[in-house]
Write a protein that holds these residues in place. Structure first.
Motif, mmCIF file in Angstrom:
data_model
loop_
_atom_site.group_PDB
_atom_site.id
_atom_site.type_symbol
_atom_site.label_atom_id
_atom_site.label_comp_id
_atom_site.label_asym_id
_atom_site.label_seq_id
_atom_site.Cartn_x
_atom_site.Cartn_y
_atom_site.Cartn_z
ATOM 1 N N ALA A 73 0.818 -1.209 0.000
ATOM 2 C CA ALA A 73 0.000 0.000 0.000
ATOM 3 C C ALA A 73 0.852 1.259 0.000
ATOM 4 N N ARG A 74 2.032 1.209 0.634
ATOM 5 C CA ARG A 74 2.754 2.448 0.887
ATOM 6 C C ARG A 74 4.082 2.605 0.166
ATOM 7 N N PHE A 75 4.762 1.492 -0.168
ATOM 8 C CA PHE A 75 6.074 1.648 -0.790
ATOM 9 C C PHE A 75 5.906 1.820 -2.286
ATOM 10 N N PRO A 76 6.429 2.915 -2.821
ATOM 11 C CA PRO A 76 6.340 3.062 -4.260
ATOM 12 C C PRO A 76 7.440 2.263 -4.956
ATOM 13 N N PHE A 77 7.091 1.462 -5.902
ATOM 14 C CA PHE A 77 8.114 0.857 -6.760
ATOM 15 C C PHE A 77 7.470 0.541 -8.103
ATOM 16 N N LYS A 78 8.319 0.315 -9.092
ATOM 17 C CA LYS A 78 7.832 0.302 -10.460
ATOM 18 C C LYS A 78 6.801 -0.795 -10.724
ATOM 19 N N GLN A 79 7.115 -2.003 -10.262
ATOM 20 C CA GLN A 79 6.243 -3.123 -10.634
ATOM 21 C C GLN A 79 5.158 -3.359 -9.590
ATOM 22 N N ARG A 80 4.784 -2.323 -8.859
ATOM 23 C CA ARG A 80 3.876 -2.569 -7.751
ATOM 24 C C ARG A 80 2.552 -3.175 -8.224
ATOM 25 N N ASP A 81 2.036 -2.656 -9.316
ATOM 26 C CA ASP A 81 0.771 -3.194 -9.798
ATOM 27 C C ASP A 81 0.885 -4.669 -10.152
ATOM 28 N N ASP A 82 2.053 -5.037 -10.736
ATOM 29 C CA ASP A 82 2.246 -6.441 -11.102
ATOM 30 C C ASP A 82 2.318 -7.326 -9.870
ATOM 31 N N VAL B 173 -3.578 -10.232 3.055
ATOM 32 C CA VAL B 173 -3.044 -9.093 2.293
ATOM 33 C C VAL B 173 -4.176 -8.347 1.594
ATOM 34 N N TRP B 174 -5.072 -9.087 0.987
ATOM 35 C CA TRP B 174 -6.176 -8.533 0.224
ATOM 36 C C TRP B 174 -7.056 -7.660 1.103
ATOM 37 N N ILE B 175 -7.410 -8.180 2.295
ATOM 38 C CA ILE B 175 -8.299 -7.421 3.179
ATOM 39 C C ILE B 175 -7.591 -6.175 3.716
ATOM 40 N N LEU B 176 -6.338 -6.354 4.166
ATOM 41 C CA LEU B 176 -5.643 -5.228 4.787
ATOM 42 C C LEU B 176 -5.208 -4.179 3.769
ATOM 43 N N LEU B 177 -4.904 -4.641 2.558
ATOM 44 C CA LEU B 177 -4.494 -3.705 1.510
ATOM 45 C C LEU B 177 -5.585 -2.669 1.276
ATOM 46 N N ALA B 178 -6.822 -3.158 1.194
ATOM 47 C CA ALA B 178 -7.943 -2.234 0.997
ATOM 48 C C ALA B 178 -8.008 -1.238 2.151
ATOM 49 N N PHE B 179 -7.737 -1.730 3.367
ATOM 50 C CA PHE B 179 -7.814 -0.846 4.526
ATOM 51 C C PHE B 179 -6.694 0.195 4.512
ATOM 52 N N TYR B 180 -5.465 -0.274 4.253
ATOM 53 C CA TYR B 180 -4.329 0.667 4.266
ATOM 54 C C TYR B 180 -4.459 1.720 3.181
ATOM 55 N N ARG B 181 -5.082 1.326 2.063
ATOM 56 C CA ARG B 181 -5.300 2.304 0.994
ATOM 57 C C ARG B 181 -6.203 3.431 1.439
ATOM 58 N N MET B 182 -7.234 3.032 2.247
ATOM 59 C CA MET B 182 -8.198 4.037 2.678
ATOM 60 C C MET B 182 -7.634 4.924 3.771
ATOM 61 N N MET B 183 -6.643 4.388 4.510
ATOM 62 C CA MET B 183 -6.137 5.103 5.671
ATOM 63 C C MET B 183 -5.223 6.235 5.216
ATOM 64 N N PRO B 184 -5.464 7.446 5.674
ATOM 65 C CA PRO B 184 -4.580 8.536 5.262
ATOM 66 C C PRO B 184 -3.170 8.339 5.816
ATOM 67 N N ALA B 185 -2.176 8.703 5.016
ATOM 68 C CA ALA B 185 -0.788 8.456 5.419
ATOM 69 C C ALA B 185 -0.275 9.523 6.384
ATOM 70 N N SER B 186 -1.083 10.540 6.665
ATOM 71 C CA SER B 186 -0.526 11.696 7.384
ATOM 72 C C SER B 186 -0.040 11.354 8.796
ATOM 73 N N THR B 187 -0.750 10.440 9.500
ATOM 74 C CA THR B 187 -0.338 10.115 10.866
ATOM 75 C C THR B 187 1.053 9.501 10.888
ATOM 76 N N GLU B 188 1.290 8.536 9.972
ATOM 77 C CA GLU B 188 2.608 7.919 9.938
ATOM 78 C C GLU B 188 3.666 8.933 9.539
ATOM 79 N N GLU B 189 3.303 9.808 8.603
ATOM 80 C CA GLU B 189 4.282 10.801 8.164
ATOM 81 C C GLU B 189 4.680 11.703 9.316
ATOM 82 N N MET C 244 -3.794 1.406 14.857
ATOM 83 C CA MET C 244 -4.897 2.017 14.121
ATOM 84 C C MET C 244 -5.670 1.004 13.298
ATOM 85 N N SER C 245 -4.955 -0.031 12.834
ATOM 86 C CA SER C 245 -5.631 -0.990 11.963
ATOM 87 C C SER C 245 -5.981 -2.266 12.713
#
Lengths: 276, 327
Positions: free
Chosen positions: A95-104, A153-169, A189-190
């Protein structure tokens, strides 16, 4: 207008109640049969209500060991724990780490969750024979952990996507390292989503029949043991069978009633998204 | 050109900048350590078995030594696609899956709508009661139906006997046996549809609904022209999920009908188990059937993932991803 409305509401509620009665009748019949005497089970007229007797449970206790129950508990608790511990950080990373093949990578994780069990069973069976893990609790635990992983992973991924990143930042700016921010901020939080996901895979694993049936024989789990009543052919022991089925059903029922909010969220998560 | 004892200027510069940003970078570089074991387990549990299944399906298999012996090209696939038993198993799986999906969707939508319209205050309790069949083990579900449908002692037959004076042997004709399997499957998989549709109904945009009401849409017109189109992606996801669930079913066919009468209700999962493990031990044949089932599933799954990624399954936008800006 208001009379029509009232009739409408009454019809709707009646329909709901009738549907619910039909819907739950099989469960009622199972519970009823488990507490019936053999005479009542084999009567030629249906017996709808009985005074409960424990004969079937006593018969079970005399004729069966607790081994399948023990195996079930070990396998389920271990595999759920492993899948949750390994899966939650995976979901976070996706959900949070950007990398090129993330969608794959994401697609790969999700698609493993949809792999048909019948396509995997043959290679698993042969591999398990070769590495001498066939008919063992260990082998089953490994397989269940792997099957449960993508669900978490599937269930939590949806949750982490919805969760704003500002608190961790904010925590990172205050000097937390990435993973300590995860363990101190994100996990608390989760927590409810993690519980929901873990309960879902707990129930799925507890109920699982196919892999256990094929991969184990003497060291088998409870569902396979219960199913062996049905395979007995002529004149199966219906009373003890229902009693055993009831024992298998009790833990999910308890979870359903005491953790209903979690369960509903978890099942929604199974489809790839949580409702708010 | 390299000079000994003297590092190249570029390398020196890189060294210096890494030293400057050390605290932040080193943590972020090692961030994959925590999720890595999970990815490894998942990779080990999926790739080797998949390629092993492909490998097995191209060979003859020695059932005594449990090793592949002779390369036979696509012969096993040819056998699968030309034997009536395996084709029947695929066909039967399709029939069961289509029917289960259809009934689950219809029942699921109706029940979700009833709860939302007529008992919204009790929704959690009603949902959990309707969900019960789903959290019950498939083994217990099969056992339930074998109790209910027993020709001598089952309540359904006993009640029906009062009207028809005929004993209905549920698992003796291919048609009824298939319907019994479908009934079992619908009972167990409808809760999922109920829940999804219910969340879908809850998250419909109220403005659009109001606007449609003001314009005079009512009853079934409203449902057909407004509600269902608004829930399009949920409907697609539910249909695909129900289909996948039903097409992988094994327990009812094994326990309720044992694939019978004859091989009439043999689903693809049961076929693979029987051909590969239980009866003859033609592992390669079963592996080939598994690969075909896998390909079909992957196609369905791809559509599903693409749909859920259309991001408004519940009207939720994907959150901005942390660090996307500097990637």
């Amino acid at each position: 207008m208001s009379t029509r409305r009232l009739i409408g509401i009454l019809t709707g509620r009646t329909a709901l109640v009738v549907l619910l009665i039909f819907w739950l009748f099989p469960v009622y019949w199972l519970i009823l049969t488990a507490f019936k005497l053999k005479v009542d089970i084999q009567s030629s007229d249906p017996v709808w209500i009985v005074t409960p007797v424990l004969d079937n449970f006593i018969w079970l206790q005399q004729n069966f060991t607790f081994d399948p129950l023990k195996h079930s508990l070990i396998v389920v608790f271990l595999s759920v724990a492993i899948a949750t511990l390994l899966g939650a950080p995976m979901a976070y990373a996706l959900a949070r780490f950007p990398f090129k093949q993330r969608d794959d990578v994401e697609f790969w994780v999700i698609s493993t969750r949809m792999l048909p069990p019948e396509a995997l069973i043959i290679p698993y069976y042969v591999i398990m024979i070769h590495i001498h893990l066939i008919n063992t609790v260990t082998g089953l635990t490994i397989i269940y952990s792997a099957i449960n992983l993508p669900v978490i992973v599937w269930i939590l991924l949806a949750f982490y996507r919805m969760m704003p990143a500002s608190t961790e930042e904010a925590a990172r700016i205050d000097g937390c390292s990435l993973w300590s921010a995860y363990f101190r901020i994100v996990i608390p939080m989760s927590a409810s989503s993690i519980v929901a996901a873990a309960l879902i895979i707990w129930i799925m694993t507890w109920n699982e029949f196919f892999f256990s049936f094929v991969l184990t024989s003497s060291n088998t789990t409870l569902p396979v043991e219960v199913a062996s009543f049905l395979a007995n052919g002529f004149n199966p022991q219906y009373g003890p069978m229902a009693a055993a089925g009831l024992i298998l059903t009790i833990p999910p029922l308890l979870i359903a009633f005491f953790g209903r909010q979690y369960l509903i969220r978890g099942i929604q998560g199974l489809a790839g998204g949580e409702a708010r | 050109m390299k000079v000994e004892g003297q590092p190249a200027p570029v390398a020196l510069g890189a060294e210096r900048s890494r030293a400057r940003r050390a605290p932040r970078r080193s943590i972020d570089e090692r961030r994959w350590i925590v999720p890595l074991p999970g990815f490894i387990l998942l990779a080990l549990a999926t790739f080797p078995p998949f390629f092993y299944a492909l490998y097995l399906s191209l060979f003859n298999f020695d059932n005594q030594a449990k090793i592949a012996t002779q390369f036979v090209w696509l012969q096993n696939y040819g056998t699968i696609l030309s034997t009536s038993r395996s084709l029947h198993a695929f066909g039967e799986t399709l029939v069961i899956s289509f029917q289960s999906t259809l009934f689950s969707i219809v029942f699921g939508f109706a029940i979700a709508l009833l709860i939302q319209r007529y008992a919204p205050r009790l929704d959690t309790w009603l949902l959990i009661l309707f969900l019960l069949p789903m959290i019950i083990s498939p083994v217990v579900a099969a056992l339930n139906f074998s109790l209910l449908l027993n020709t001598l002692y089952g309540p359904i037959d006993q009640v029906l006997y009062g009207f028809t004076h005929n004993v209905i042997a549920w698992t003796d004709t291919p048609f009824l046996a298939t319907e019994v399997i479908v009934m079992n499957q619908v009972w167990q998989s409808t809760p999922f549809a109920i829940l999804l549709f219910y969340s879908g109904l809850q998250s419909l945009p109220t403005e659009a609904l109001e606007a449609a009401r003001v314009d005079g849409a009512q009853g079934f017109t409203f449902l057909w022209l407004i509600t269902i189109p608004l829930m399009r992606s949920i409907v697609i996801v539910t249909v695909l999920f129900e289909f996948l669930l039903a097409s992988a079913q094994f327990t009812p066919t094994q326990l309720l009908t044992s694939g019978g009468p004859g091989n009439a209700t043999e689903s693809i999962a049961l076929y693979i188990y029987r051909v590969g493990i239980a009866e003859t031990g033609s592992i390669s044949l079963a592996a080939a059937a598994g690969v075909i089932a896998l390909i079909v599933t992957v196609i369905i799954a791809t559509i599903w993932v693409k749909t859920t990624k259309a991001k408004d399954l519940y009207g939720i936008e994907r959150d901005a991803v942390w660090g996307e800006a500097d990637a």
